[in-house]
Every structure is written in structure tokens, then in C-alpha cells.
Write a protein that holds these residues in place. Structure first.
Motif, short mmCIF file in Angstrom:
data_model
loop_
_atom_site.label_atom_id
_atom_site.label_comp_id
_atom_site.label_asym_id
_atom_site.label_seq_id
_atom_site.Cartn_x
_atom_site.Cartn_y
_atom_site.Cartn_z
N MET A 64 0.82 -1.21 0.00
CA MET A 64 0.00 0.00 0.00
C MET A 64 0.85 1.26 0.00
O MET A 64 0.39 2.31 -0.42
N ALA A 81 -1.19 3.54 -2.27
CA ALA A 81 -1.84 4.60 -1.51
C ALA A 81 -0.84 5.67 -1.07
O ALA A 81 -1.14 6.86 -1.09
N GLN A 129 -6.49 1.02 4.03
CA GLN A 129 -6.57 1.33 2.61
C GLN A 129 -7.24 0.21 1.80
O GLN A 129 -7.91 0.48 0.81
N VAL A 134 -5.72 5.48 -1.66
CA VAL A 134 -5.96 4.46 -2.66
C VAL A 134 -7.11 4.84 -3.60
O VAL A 134 -7.14 4.43 -4.77
N ILE A 156 -4.33 -4.68 -5.10
CA ILE A 156 -4.35 -4.14 -3.74
C ILE A 156 -4.60 -5.26 -2.73
O ILE A 156 -3.95 -5.33 -1.68
#
Length: 456
Positions: free
Chosen positions: A79, A83, A169, A344, A367
């Protein structure tokens, strides 16, 4: 909750001040110069090591070079790349990516030194098993009088290793991509359900120990990086006409700081942009933070320098390749200038804009793999910290604390989670970098011997 959010934000800003930037980036530059760019001259040899050309099953350790890098990468290629980069661009514009790159280049040198030390000064836990990591190379390399720094690192690591940002996220991505477009109400209830599902998935793997973690992520990491790479290349092909413009804007905006929306630091907006890039870089590749030393310290090798060479590939793969791809995907679509979404959701908006109907679902698949694999690795880091502090026979208790934190990450705000982990990463960096800088001459001595033997 608002008051707590503000308190955690102030804590993160305080620890990410000028002294820490000097320690991380200045220290990294010092290591780069001290090594005379030596690690970079042996990139080909690093790849040979990764492919298993020099593996010896009789060497001490638990997992091979490829598995140790996969375990380390599964906690960094995640992430932070999707993100974290989106957060950097939303707050700092294209210029933040340049400072992300700077942190990666110096981070390669830092990773070489920290992870060579992780094998060079392995210690034993209370059950007599060989262990590696910052806390062990501080105690074994610097002596008992420095043990307070090893304890400080381990205590900070108990919080720094929590998966709250990744879970936060992933939950946001499921809401934004899957539930809201299908008119399914989202809120605390749905977030809690997502958290419970992640708890079940994580429990199955992490309660199986390092062997199960490393085998799982060594299959997941290459596949998810490949899928993500292909998806982003499609976005860049669709928007090929503006790729050169936005790529050059990364360099021009790095010093102009025209798109920086955060608080001025180090005397101005450029200082704020530099700290933003370095913070996101540290979060992305964790060079100088020290978590990866716990994975690389478990590698099957009797040559510490080899593990350092494998480890330094981490920031190159993680930040110079994956983060750059994410940044360009967000920049070339122009979404970052026309939406208020962050994290994200911004990356998802860029994917949907460039690849209608399927883009955000491809991203959700990536993800999910990124987040879930990082859930596995960070639990291992936390158990190592608790093992050092309270004995190996008690390390499994961390997993229960860790599993409960998944529910916390799923049901709280992005700002609170990212500032919490940022702050404790900063605290972990202090003992990691100080001890590495003191022990660096010993690494160089070992490196000169190793490369001399390699040429014979």
C-alpha cells in the motif's frame, strides 16, 4: 476521535523534523560515499545471488535469499506504493516523486549496510535459535551498554509493525471500487465485516510461522508485481502523448514546489515537499527503518555481504520501479488535479479513467494481494520484537494483539493510521541509523574481503 487524530498528527510531524531527515538522508549519503558506490557496481552479482546461484542448504538461517527478499518486499511493495504515492501526489504534486527517488537511491546503500549487519551480528533468542535484526546487531555489534537502543527499537517496532494502514486502505478500496458503485451502504458495519474477513485470512497464515509466511509471499509477490506492472503499462500506453510532459514535471516541480499543499517546513514549502517525499519514501521502501533486517537476518547464508547485496535490490524494485509506475499512472490521467479523493481512492480513480469498466477492479485485485501479503510479513516483524523484549516463548502473544489491530485499521481514518505508522517508523529509524553509522567501517572491511575472494 478528532482530538486523537490531531494528537497523532502532531506526534508524527514532531518526530519527522530536520534531525531525522539529516539522519536518514544525510546518513544514507554518507554510507553511499563511504562504500564508494560499491554495492551499485555489483548489481549483476546481486541478481545472481537472488536467482540462487550461490545457495548452500547447509548455511545457517531459516529461508533462502529469494524468500527473504520476498518476505521483506511483501511488507514494502504494497500500500505504500499505491496509496502512499497517491498521498504524496495529492499533497505535493509531481515534485514529491523526485524526493521519493532520492530516498530510494540513498536507501539502497542504507539497505546494504543494515542487512549485512543483520547477518554479521546474529544473536540467539531465549530458546537458543539464531535470530537477526537491528536489536541483535546493536547488542552483538556494539555491546551490552547499547542495549537500551535495541530495546527502544523493539518497543517502537511493536507499533510500527501493526498492519493498520494497509488494512485501512484495503477497506477503503473495497468500499470505493466494489460496494459504493453497486449501491451497497458503507460505514462502520461494513468496515467491521471486512476487518473480520481479513482477521480470518491472516490468522490462518501467520499462526503457521515464518516458513508458511515466506512460502506464501514468495509466490504472491512476483505475481502481484507482474499484474500491477501490466495494468500501469496499459495506462501509460493509453496516455502516451502526455507521459514525457509529466515525467519531466517530476524534475521541474521538485524544486519549484508549485503544487505543494502542506505545511511549510525547514523554512519553506520546498522543505515541506522534501520531507513529504522522504517520509513517503521511508514508508514505501523502509530503508533505514530496520524492519527488513528481521527478514534478511533469517536468510540461509554464511556470507553477510551477500545478504546486504540482495537486500539493496528492495528499494530499486519497490520505489524506483513500482512507485514510479504508480506516480505516472496517477499523473498522466490528470485525475489528481480534478478530484478531492486521497490515498488508494485516487489511484483507483486514475485506473478507472484510463481503463474503463475493468481498471479499478484490476487495481482492487492487486491491492488485495499487496495488502494481504504485507499482513503476513509485518506479523513476523512484531513477533521478533516481542521475542527480544519478553522471550521467544512469549512471542506468539503478539499475534493476538496484531489480529485485533486489523479491526482497528478497518474502522478508523486514513490520516490517523498513516500518521501513527509514520511516527513509529521514525522512532525505529533513530537506533537503526545511529548503530549502522557506527558499525559501517566493519561492513566495509567485510565487503573488501568478500569481493577480493569473489575475484579469485
Amino acid at each position: 476521535m478528532d482530538a486523537l487524530d490531531e494528537l497523532i498528527s502532531q506526534f508524527a510531524s514532531a518526530v519527522w523534523g530536520l534531525p531525522l531527515v539529516i539522519l536518514l538522508i544525510g546518513g544514507g549519503f554518507y554510507l553511499l560515499i563511504l562504500s564508494n558506490f560499491l554495492p551499485f557496481r555489483y548489481l549483476g552479482h546481486s541478481l545472481d545471488l537472488l536467482r540462487g546461484k550461490f545457495n548452500n542448504p547447509n548455511d545457517p538461517g531459516e529461508i533462502n535469499h529469494f524468500q527473504s527478499l520476498s518476505t521483506a518486499l511483501s511488507s514494502t511493495v504494497g500500500m505504500g506504493n499505491i496509496a502512499g504515492v497517491a498521498v504524496a501526489i495529492a499533497l505535493g504534486g509531481p515534485g514529491a516523486i523526485f524526493w521519493l527517488w532520492v530516498s530510494a537511491v540513498v536507501g539502497m546503500a542504507t539497505k546494504f549496510f543494515t542487512n549485512t549487519l543483520a547477518v554479521m551480528y546474529r544473536g540467539k533468542d531465549t530458546q537458543g535459535n539464531i535470530q537477526g535484526g537491528v536489536m541483535y546487531f546493536i547488542e552483538e555489534g556494539l555491546g551490552k551498554k547499547w542495549k537500551f537502543m535495541a530495546i527502544f527499537f523493539s518497543v517502537a517496532g511493536l507499533i510500527g509493525a501493526l498492519p493498520v494502514f494497509n488494512v485501512n486502505q484495503l477497506t477503503q478500496a473495497i468500499n470505493y471500487i466494489l460496494l459504493e458503485p453497486n449501491n451497497i451502504p458503507t460505514g462502520f458495519g461494513t468496515n467491521l465485516i471486512i476487518g473480520i474477513i481479513l482477521v480470518i485470512l491472516t490468522s490462518v497464515v501467520i499462526l503457521g510461522g515464518l516458513q508458511r509466511i515466506s512460502k506464501t509471499v514468495s509466490k504472491l509477490v512476483p505475481a502481484m508485481v507482474a499484474l500491477y506492472f501490466i495494468s500501469v503499462i496499459i495506462i501509460l500506453i493509453v496516455n502516451f502523448d502526455v507521459v514525457p510532459y509529466y515525467f519531466s514535471s517530476i524534475f521541474t516541480d521538485a524544486f519549484a514546489a508549485e503544487n505543494y499543499k502542506g505545511e511549510p517546513m525547514l523554512g519553506g514549502v520546498l522543505g515541506g515537499l522534501i520531507i513529504l517525499g522522504v517520509r513517503r519514501g521511508a514508508f514505501s521502501n523502509e530503508a533505514g527503518i530496520g524492519t527488513a533486517t528481521m527478514a534478511h537476518g533469517a536468510s540461509k547464508t554464511s556470507e553477510p555481504v551477500r545478504e546486504g547485496l540482495v537486500a539493496m535490490l528492495g528499494p530499486a524494485i519497490d520505489t524506483l520501479i513500482v512507485c514510479t509506475l504508480t506516480a505516472l499512472a496517477i499523473l498522466v490521467t490528470g485525475i489528481w488535479q480534478t478530484t478531492d479523493v486521497n490515498g488508494v481512492s485516487l489511484t483507483a480513480a486514475a485506473f478507472e479513467d484510463a481503463i474503463p469498466y475493468v481498471g479499478d477492479y484490476l487495481l482492487l485485485l492487486c491491492i488485495s494481494a499487496f495488502s494481504i501479503s504485507s499482513l503476513f510479513s509485518f506479523s513476523y516483524y512484531g513477533t521478533k520484537c516481542l521475542s527480544y523484549l519478553a522471550g521467544a516463548e512469549n512471542k506468539h502473544y503478539y499475534n493476538y494483539f496484531y489480529i485485533i489491530s486489523i479491526l482497528l485499521g478497518a474502522t478508523t481514518s486514513l490520516s490517523m493510521m498513516i500518521n501513527l505508522i509514520d511516527g513509529f517508523f521514525a522512532l525505529m529509524a533513530i537506533p537503526t541509523m545511529i548503530s549502522t553509522l557506527i558499525l559501517a567501517p566493519r561492513v566495509m572491511k567485510a565487503a573488501r574481503i568478500y569481493f577480493k575472494k569473489l575475484k579469485e
